[in-house]
Design a protein around this motif. Structure first.
Motif, PDB file in Angstrom:
ATOM      1  N   PRO A 181       0.793  -1.240   0.000  1.00 15.27           N
ATOM      2  CA  PRO A 181       0.000   0.000   0.000  1.00 15.27           C
ATOM      3  C   PRO A 181       0.821   1.284   0.000  1.00 15.27           C
ATOM      4  N   ILE A 182       1.879   1.361   0.820  1.00 16.89           N
ATOM      5  CA  ILE A 182       2.674   2.590   0.883  1.00 16.89           C
ATOM      6  C   ILE A 182       3.336   2.873  -0.463  1.00 16.89           C
ATOM      7  N   GLN A 183       3.802   1.821  -1.134  1.00 11.53           N
ATOM      8  CA  GLN A 183       4.418   1.997  -2.444  1.00 11.53           C
ATOM      9  C   GLN A 183       3.398   2.457  -3.478  1.00 11.53           C
ATOM     10  N   SER A 184       2.129   2.120  -3.235  1.00 14.69           N
ATOM     11  CA  SER A 184       1.064   2.540  -4.150  1.00 14.69           C
ATOM     12  C   SER A 184       0.560   3.944  -3.851  1.00 14.69           C
ATOM     13  N   GLY A 185       1.100   4.572  -2.793  1.00 24.06           N
ATOM     14  CA  GLY A 185       0.753   5.953  -2.503  1.00 24.06           C
ATOM     15  C   GLY A 185      -0.229   6.167  -1.375  1.00 24.06           C
ATOM     16  N   HIS A 186      -0.615   5.078  -0.675  1.00 23.77           N
ATOM     17  CA  HIS A 186      -1.557   5.201   0.441  1.00 23.77           C
ATOM     18  C   HIS A 186      -0.887   4.736   1.720  1.00 23.77           C
ATOM     19  N   GLY A 187      -1.118   5.434   2.801  1.00 28.85           N
ATOM     20  CA  GLY A 187      -0.509   5.064   4.068  1.00 28.85           C
ATOM     21  C   GLY A 187      -1.008   3.730   4.599  1.00 28.85           C
ATOM     22  N   CYS A 188      -0.179   3.082   5.417  1.00 26.63           N
ATOM     23  CA  CYS A 188      -0.577   1.846   6.101  1.00 26.63           C
ATOM     24  C   CYS A 188      -1.718   2.161   7.064  1.00 26.63           C
ATOM     25  N   ILE A 189      -2.725   1.276   7.132  1.00 22.45           N
ATOM     26  CA  ILE A 189      -3.841   1.479   8.062  1.00 22.45           C
ATOM     27  C   ILE A 189      -3.672   0.661   9.342  1.00 22.45           C
ATOM     28  N   GLY A 190      -2.555  -0.077   9.438  1.00 16.63           N
ATOM     29  CA  GLY A 190      -2.289  -0.846  10.655  1.00 16.63           C
ATOM     30  C   GLY A 190      -3.177  -2.054  10.816  1.00 16.63           C
ATOM     31  N   CYS A 191      -3.526  -2.734   9.707  1.00 17.26           N
ATOM     32  CA  CYS A 191      -4.549  -3.780   9.759  1.00 17.26           C
ATOM     33  C   CYS A 191      -4.101  -5.044  10.474  1.00 17.26           C
ATOM     34  N   SER A 192      -2.816  -5.179  10.802  1.00 20.93           N
ATOM     35  CA  SER A 192      -2.363  -6.364  11.525  1.00 20.93           C
ATOM     36  C   SER A 192      -2.201  -6.098  13.024  1.00 20.93           C
ATOM     37  N   GLU A 193      -2.668  -4.922  13.485  1.00 20.60           N
ATOM     38  CA  GLU A 193      -2.576  -4.576  14.898  1.00 20.60           C
ATOM     39  C   GLU A 193      -3.946  -4.676  15.568  1.00 20.60           C
ATOM     40  N   ASP A 194      -3.937  -5.104  16.807  1.00 19.77           N
ATOM     41  CA  ASP A 194      -5.165  -5.273  17.574  1.00 19.77           C
ATOM     42  C   ASP A 194      -5.886  -3.934  17.751  1.00 19.77           C
ATOM     43  N   GLY A 195      -7.165  -3.900  17.437  1.00 25.09           N
ATOM     44  CA  GLY A 195      -7.987  -2.717  17.660  1.00 25.09           C
ATOM     45  C   GLY A 195      -7.870  -1.626  16.617  1.00 25.09           C
ATOM     46  N   PHE A 196      -7.220  -1.917  15.473  1.00 27.74           N
ATOM     47  CA  PHE A 196      -7.030  -0.849  14.480  1.00 27.74           C
ATOM     48  C   PHE A 196      -8.345  -0.270  14.002  1.00 27.74           C
ATOM     49  N   TRP A 197      -9.412  -1.055  14.055  1.00 27.04           N
ATOM     50  CA  TRP A 197     -10.709  -0.628  13.539  1.00 27.04           C
ATOM     51  C   TRP A 197     -11.401   0.391  14.457  1.00 27.04           C
ATOM     52  N   ASP A 198     -10.963   0.531  15.694  1.00 29.65           N
ATOM     53  CA  ASP A 198     -11.592   1.454  16.642  1.00 29.65           C
ATOM     54  C   ASP A 198     -10.655   2.577  17.085  1.00 29.65           C
ATOM     55  N   LYS A 199      -9.594   2.800  16.361  1.00 30.41           N
ATOM     56  CA  LYS A 199      -8.588   3.778  16.783  1.00 30.41           C
ATOM     57  C   LYS A 199      -8.674   5.078  15.987  1.00 30.41           C
ATOM     58  N   GLY A 200      -9.869   5.430  15.535  1.00 25.80           N
ATOM     59  CA  GLY A 200     -10.038   6.697  14.843  1.00 25.80           C
ATOM     60  C   GLY A 200      -9.798   6.596  13.350  1.00 25.80           C
ATOM     61  N   SER A 201      -9.738   7.755  12.710  1.00 23.36           N
ATOM     62  CA  SER A 201      -9.613   7.819  11.259  1.00 23.36           C
ATOM     63  C   SER A 201      -8.300   7.214  10.782  1.00 23.36           C
ATOM     64  N   TRP A 202      -8.365   6.574   9.621  1.00 17.79           N
ATOM     65  CA  TRP A 202      -7.142   6.064   9.001  1.00 17.79           C
ATOM     66  C   TRP A 202      -6.232   7.199   8.558  1.00 17.79           C
ATOM     67  N   TYR A 203      -6.777   8.395   8.460  1.00 16.89           N
ATOM     68  CA  TYR A 203      -5.993   9.523   7.963  1.00 16.89           C
ATOM     69  C   TYR A 203      -5.581  10.485   9.077  1.00 16.89           C
ATOM     70  N   ALA A 204      -5.834  10.077  10.328  1.00 16.86           N
ATOM     71  CA  ALA A 204      -5.384  10.878  11.462  1.00 16.86           C
ATOM     72  C   ALA A 204      -3.931  10.531  11.761  1.00 16.86           C
ATOM     73  N   ARG A 205      -3.086  11.517  11.884  1.00 20.10           N
ATOM     74  CA  ARG A 205      -1.659  11.270  12.066  1.00 20.10           C
ATOM     75  C   ARG A 205      -1.361  10.743  13.465  1.00 20.10           C
ATOM     76  N   LEU A 206      -0.382   9.858  13.532  1.00 22.55           N
ATOM     77  CA  LEU A 206       0.071   9.335  14.820  1.00 22.55           C
ATOM     78  C   LEU A 206       0.801  10.423  15.594  1.00 22.55           C
TER      79      LEU A 206
END
Length: 360
Positions: free
Chosen positions: A288-313
Motif C-alpha cells: 500500500p505505501i508503495q502505491s501511494g496510500h498510508g498503512c492502516i495498521g490492519c495487523s494490529e489489535d484494535g485498528f478498527w476502533d482507533k479513529g480515522s485512518w488519515y489521522a496522524r500518529l
C-alpha cells in the motif's frame, strides 16, 4: 507416521520429480525461510519421512479475504501447498462437496486423525444470542469451532478477524464477535493477523510447521517472529524522507508526487508490525505505501476502533528516542536555517573586509 498419508517426497516422485530437483527444492525452501545450507538435509529428511499435514479450514464471521490472499501465493504456489504440502481435507469455501457430504467428511477426518491435524480458522465466532449470528450446517459456528478444536494438534488464526476480532468486533460489537484465543483456551494458537495477511506469510507458516514439526517462534502476542518482528516503518523505502522531515501534507501535493513520507496523512507504519515492506504483495510487486496510500495498521489489535485512518500518529520517534516526527522536521528546518544564517554572516563579514581594504 500417520497411516494412509503420503509423504511430500512420495508425491513429488509420483509426479516425476527427480532426486536432484528434490534437493534443489529443499535448498530453495531453506533460503526462503532464512536458513543456512546446513538445514537442507534436515528439510530433506522431513519431506521424505513426514506425511502431508492434514488441515481442516473453518470459516466464521469474515469476508473471505484471507482465502483470497492465500490462493494468490507465489512462493510457494498455492497449488503446491494444497496439493502437495498439506492435505486440505475440509474447507467449505474451496471444496467441491457441500451440505451433508461436506459435514460427513469433516467428522471422518476428525475421527481418523484425532490429535494430528491442524485447525485453520478464518473469521471469528459471535457469542451473542447463543452464537446465532453465524450458522454453519444448521448449528452455531462457535459449536463447530469448539468441536473441531478439541482434536486439533494446533490452531492457526488466519487474519485479524480470527486473531483479534477485526471489524466484526468494532464498537458497539452487537454480535459479540470474539477472537479464537478467547474461546479456545487449551490449544497452542498461532496468530497470523492482517486484513488480509500476506499470502507468502500464510504459506510460509505452513511450510515451517511441516518442515520442523513444531510451531514457529512466537512473540508475546502469539505472532510468528519471522514475519512480525519488525515495524513496516523500519524497512519502508520512504523512511529516508521521514528522517529528513519530508512529508506528504495532502494526497495531491508536490510531496505526494515526489514520494515523500506519508506519516502526516495517517500512515500507521511506525506502529505496525508486519512484513509488508519486505515481502510485499502480488508476488513481491508492491504494497500500500508503495502505491501511494498510508498503512492502516490492519495487523494490529484494535485498528478498527482507533479513529480515522488519515489521522496522524503522535509522538513517533525519529532520530532519537525522544524525537517525534514534528521535532525531526523542526530540527531539519532549524539546521538549514542556522546554516543559511551562518553563511549570510560570513558573507557579510567578507564583504565588509573587502570594502575596508578598498578604502585603504
Amino acid at each position: 507416521m500417520i497411516a494412509g498419508l503420503e509423504t511430500f517426497y512420495d508425491v513429488m516422485r509420483r509426479q516425476g520429480i527427480t532426486r536432484r530437483s528434490f534437493i534443489k527444492y529443499c535448498s530453495l525452501t531453506a533460503a526462503a525461510l532464512g536458513l543456512g545450507p546446513e538445514f537442507v538435509p534436515q528439510i530433506a529428511s522431513a519431506m521424505e519421512t513426514k506425511p502431508r499435514l492434514p488441515v481442516l479450514w473453518l470459516h466464521g464471521l469474515e469476508c473471505t479475504c484471507c482465502s483470497e490472499s492465500f490462493i494468490r501465493s507465489a512462493h510457494p504456489l498455492v497449488k503446491d501447498v494444497v496439493l502437495s504440502m498439506i492435505s486440505l481435507d475440509y474447507d467449505d469455501t474451496l471444496m467441491a462437496s457441500a451440505g451433508h457430504q461436506a459435514e460427513a467428511i469433516l467428522d471422518e477426518v476428525m475421527e481418523k486423525y484425532h490429535g494430528n491435524y491442524i485447525l485453520a480458522v478464518e473469521g471469528n465466532p459471535p457469542l451473542n444470542e447463543d452464537g446465532m449470528y453465524c450458522i454453519i450446517g444448521g448449528k452455531p459456528f462457535v459449536e463447530q469451532l469448539k468441536k473441531v478444536a478439541s482434536g486439533a494438534k494446533a490452531i492457526i488464526s488466519w487474519g485479524s478477524c480470527a486473531s483479534y476480532g477485526c471489524v466484526q468486533a468494532a464498537r458497539p460489537n452487537p454480535t459479540q464477535a470474539t477472537p479464537v484465543h478467547k474461546v479456545i483456551l487449551d490449544k497452542p494458537i498461532i496468530k497470523v493477523p492482517g486484513c488480509p495477511p500476506i499470502a507468502e506469510v500464510m504459506t510460509g507458516v505452513i511450510t515451517y510447521m511441516l518442515t520442523f514439526d513444531r510451531l514457529p517462534e512466537l512473540d508475546r502476542q502469539g505472532r510468528p517472529k519471522m514475519f512480525y518482528s519488525q515495524r513496516i516503518h523500519d524497512k519502508c523505502y520512504r523512511r529516508p524522507h521521514f528522517d529528513a522531515g519530508q512529508y506528504v501534507e495532502s494526497f495531491d501535493d508536490e510531496g505526494a508526487r515526489k514520494g515523500y513520507c506519508l506519516y502526516k496523512v495517517g500512515c500507521k507504519g511506525p506502529t505496525t508490525y508486519n512484513a509488508c515492506s519486505t515481502v510485499r504483495w502480488n508476488d513481491g510487486v508492491s504494497f500500500p505505501i508503495q502505491s501511494g496510500h498510508g498503512c492502516i495498521g490492519c495487523s494490529e489489535d484494535g485498528f478498527w476502533d482507533k479513529g480515522s485512518w488519515y489521522a496522524r500518529l503522535q509522538n513517533v520517534g525519529g532520530f532519537g528516542i525522544e524525537a517525534s516526527a514534528d521535532k525531526v522536521g523542526m530540527v531539519a528546518a532549524g539546521a538549514v536555517g542556522a546554516g543559511l544564517a551562518a553563511h549570510a554572516a560570513i558573507s557579510a563579514l567578507s564583504r565588509a573586509r573587502y570594502k575596508g581594504d578598498d578604502a585603504q
